[in-house]
Design a protein around this motif. Sequence first.
Motif, mmCIF file in Angstrom:
data_model
loop_
_atom_site.group_PDB
_atom_site.id
_atom_site.type_symbol
_atom_site.label_atom_id
_atom_site.label_comp_id
_atom_site.label_asym_id
_atom_site.label_seq_id
_atom_site.Cartn_x
_atom_site.Cartn_y
_atom_site.Cartn_z
ATOM 1 N N GLY A 487 0.813 -1.175 0.221
ATOM 2 C CA GLY A 487 0.010 0.041 -0.069
ATOM 3 C C GLY A 487 0.910 1.360 0.105
ATOM 4 O O GLY A 487 0.169 2.518 0.189
ATOM 5 N N ALA A 488 2.142 1.119 -0.094
ATOM 6 C CA ALA A 488 2.927 2.535 -0.030
ATOM 7 C C ALA A 488 3.172 2.702 -1.612
ATOM 8 O O ALA A 488 2.892 2.312 -2.567
ATOM 9 C CB ALA A 488 4.383 1.968 0.374
ATOM 10 N N LYS A 489 3.464 4.129 -1.594
ATOM 11 C CA LYS A 489 3.649 4.629 -2.958
ATOM 12 C C LYS A 489 5.551 4.975 -3.260
ATOM 13 O O LYS A 489 6.148 5.330 -2.451
ATOM 14 C CB LYS A 489 3.396 6.090 -2.779
ATOM 15 N N VAL A 490 5.799 4.527 -4.446
ATOM 16 C CA VAL A 490 7.241 4.683 -4.843
ATOM 17 C C VAL A 490 7.335 6.070 -5.007
ATOM 18 O O VAL A 490 7.163 6.435 -6.047
ATOM 19 C CB VAL A 490 7.495 3.524 -5.984
ATOM 20 N N ARG A 505 16.101 0.834 -17.733
ATOM 21 C CA ARG A 505 15.464 2.294 -17.558
ATOM 22 C C ARG A 505 14.248 2.185 -18.093
ATOM 23 O O ARG A 505 12.966 2.688 -17.423
ATOM 24 C CB ARG A 505 16.473 3.428 -17.968
ATOM 25 N N ALA A 506 14.092 1.762 -19.332
ATOM 26 C CA ALA A 506 12.762 1.699 -20.015
ATOM 27 C C ALA A 506 11.916 0.733 -19.410
ATOM 28 O O ALA A 506 10.600 1.056 -19.206
ATOM 29 C CB ALA A 506 13.074 1.156 -21.585
ATOM 30 N N SER A 507 12.198 -0.334 -18.868
ATOM 31 C CA SER A 507 11.395 -1.272 -18.160
ATOM 32 C C SER A 507 10.729 -0.694 -16.770
ATOM 33 O O SER A 507 9.669 -1.068 -16.249
ATOM 34 C CB SER A 507 11.998 -2.666 -17.754
ATOM 35 N N LEU A 508 11.524 0.490 -16.284
ATOM 36 C CA LEU A 508 11.013 1.207 -15.069
ATOM 37 C C LEU A 508 10.526 2.487 -15.351
ATOM 38 O O LEU A 508 10.685 3.321 -14.573
ATOM 39 C CB LEU A 508 12.137 1.081 -14.237
ATOM 40 N N ALA A 509 10.161 2.672 -16.651
ATOM 41 C CA ALA A 509 9.796 3.876 -16.877
ATOM 42 C C ALA A 509 8.694 4.640 -16.395
ATOM 43 O O ALA A 509 8.461 5.866 -15.957
ATOM 44 C CB ALA A 509 9.255 4.125 -18.491
ATOM 45 N N ARG A 510 7.842 3.995 -15.516
ATOM 46 C CA ARG A 510 6.696 4.605 -14.759
ATOM 47 C C ARG A 510 7.369 5.131 -13.592
ATOM 48 O O ARG A 510 6.269 5.725 -12.607
ATOM 49 C CB ARG A 510 5.528 3.707 -14.527
ATOM 50 N N TYR A 511 8.369 5.065 -12.895
ATOM 51 C CA TYR A 511 8.865 5.413 -11.585
ATOM 52 C C TYR A 511 10.018 6.332 -12.066
ATOM 53 O O TYR A 511 10.901 6.140 -12.914
ATOM 54 C CB TYR A 511 9.739 4.230 -10.735
ATOM 55 N N PRO A 512 10.184 7.554 -11.154
ATOM 56 C CA PRO A 512 11.259 8.408 -11.223
ATOM 57 C C PRO A 512 12.652 7.543 -10.954
ATOM 58 O O PRO A 512 12.474 6.840 -9.990
ATOM 59 C CB PRO A 512 11.197 9.309 -10.374
ATOM 60 N N LEU A 513 13.612 7.702 -11.584
ATOM 61 C CA LEU A 513 14.894 6.600 -11.759
ATOM 62 C C LEU A 513 15.935 7.831 -11.584
ATOM 63 O O LEU A 513 16.315 8.554 -12.360
ATOM 64 C CB LEU A 513 14.880 5.799 -12.521
ATOM 65 N N THR A 514 16.957 7.572 -10.382
ATOM 66 C CA THR A 514 18.210 8.285 -10.376
ATOM 67 C C THR A 514 19.204 7.353 -10.405
ATOM 68 O O THR A 514 19.301 6.400 -9.324
ATOM 69 C CB THR A 514 18.351 9.250 -9.295
ATOM 70 N N ALA A 515 20.340 7.237 -11.379
ATOM 71 C CA ALA A 515 21.573 6.649 -11.288
ATOM 72 C C ALA A 515 22.782 7.628 -10.830
ATOM 73 O O ALA A 515 22.825 8.702 -11.650
ATOM 74 C CB ALA A 515 21.724 5.790 -12.566
ATOM 75 N N LEU A 516 23.559 7.069 -10.067
ATOM 76 C CA LEU A 516 24.554 8.026 -9.632
ATOM 77 C C LEU A 516 25.821 7.973 -10.332
ATOM 78 O O LEU A 516 26.550 8.812 -10.508
ATOM 79 C CB LEU A 516 25.147 7.676 -8.148
ATOM 80 N N CYS A 517 25.573 6.862 -11.235
ATOM 81 C CA CYS A 517 26.661 6.706 -12.489
ATOM 82 C C CYS A 517 26.478 5.896 -13.444
ATOM 83 O O CYS A 517 25.542 4.875 -13.181
ATOM 84 C CB CYS A 517 28.203 6.091 -11.605
ATOM 85 N N GLU A 518 26.530 6.243 -14.584
ATOM 86 C CA GLU A 518 25.950 5.362 -15.820
ATOM 87 C C GLU A 518 27.214 4.997 -16.560
ATOM 88 O O GLU A 518 28.172 5.765 -16.883
ATOM 89 C CB GLU A 518 25.060 6.205 -16.792
#
Length: 521
Positions: A487-490, A505-518
């Motif tokens: 019942g939590a919000k991501v 990244r594309a598979s998780l597109a519905r969530y805000p995503l931060t990568a510290l290094c790419e």
Amino acid sequence: MSAQQHAAVPAVSLSWEDGAIVTLDQRALPFEHRRLRMTEVDHVVDAIATLAVRGAPAIGLAGALGVALSAYAHGDGDTLDEAKVRADAERLAAARPTAVNLAWGVGRALTRLHEGADAVLAEGLDMLAEDVAVNTAMVRRAADLVESLAPGRPLRLLTHCNTGRLATAAVGTALGTIIELARRGRVADVLVDETRPLLQGARLTAWELGEADVPYRVCVDSAAAAAMSQGLVDCVLVGADRIAANGDTANKVGTYGLAVAAARHGIPFIVVAPASTWDARLAHGSQIVIEERSPLEVVEFAGVPTAPEGAAAFNPAFDVTPHELINAVVTEKAVFDGGRAAQRSCGTPAERIAGLLEDFPDHPAPGVVFRDLSRVYAEPGLLAGLAAQVAADFRGAFDRVLAVESRGFLLGAAVAASAGLPLTLVRKPGKLPGTVHCAAYALEYGEDRLEIRTDAVAPGDRVLCIDDVLATGGTLGAAAELAEACGAKVAALVVLVELTGLGGRASLARYPLTALCEVPA
């Protein structure tokens, strides 16, 4: 023999003798060798505040022994008024705010308080002995480094303030390194900054070098850059009072200017300080509290006015040198590259992480390249700095950290600690007791599942899901699914490293995503 009658530790500048802390009063040097005997906590607080005892390691040790004085003062037989001792400990720790060693020493002594006053004193005496061993190992390591930078010829060195045995239990840090180099026959000349306004260099460092028979000249602080421009300096060696997680270093005011001048002239700038001086709680130097002292130290000299009556003064006791101006920080444990020596220790967080990654082909299965983050976690202060950055970037946007087994636990725990928010662990199957939610996901090299306890996250919580590496996105996707099942919000997803080109990244597109290094997959 009771602990109060414990014999003084030999060959140290600070000792415990018959229920008192004994040292040289540094306010009187070099003209008078006045023994200072402190039998009450008030004496120790005053000695630290007025610089009778000074130097980051030394005030840490004095603080620890000050806790012992308090423990004996507030103890009677088997009883001990811990509340009064802790109140004294707070006063000791606050006597000077910039040097982390003071709070460290006081805190360490307090860990033995429940065992009684004798145990507190024993801890303080152990710290004295450790300081001697730590400094001995540190100065040898630092001397080796300096020799490697300028092999085969006598060295002309410059130092600032006092970092010798007077500032420690024995041996010293930066000045100890200079004396070690002199023992090796490698010192031609030492320029000693006078260190305005209280002349710790002219009074104390010059005295110690004279005692050790090392050639020196006292240098006006403002002439140091000119000496560098004239080719009179091969290396600058300084100590530190506090080092932030990213390597920014607080030291006696004037150090920053020396580092700027050294960088301009291509001269190695080396910080020598024990590991206890690192403060991983602070991401960078701007968070270091800088002590400001009385204007009278500037507008008077020995009680004689040197400025117009009523003149105001700017009198910070310390300044902060950015890590990118430092070639190396030497502790008893290792030599850490500074910003002028290695890309990994400066630049953006992404550049630092990328410089520490190691690739292992065909692990854990043929065709898979394993990106190992061990060196990232091993780099002193880096993880704490990254965690502070994440906590700051998402401040107010999340209520809880959700960390994914197993290496996601490291950054996740650090972020939760930095933000002061709860941490929930998402585990592999069979690790959690009670009722759990379960989510399956695909890996590059197989399948796996994650679980979370059904009561681990409250409905409506905003969670920050954290893992180490993002590849195809299966692991983080499963973690987000488990949060939502509760019942939590991501609020967002955060990873240390994203392997680009694998579709994560594309598979998780519905969530805000931060990568510290790419980095490319």
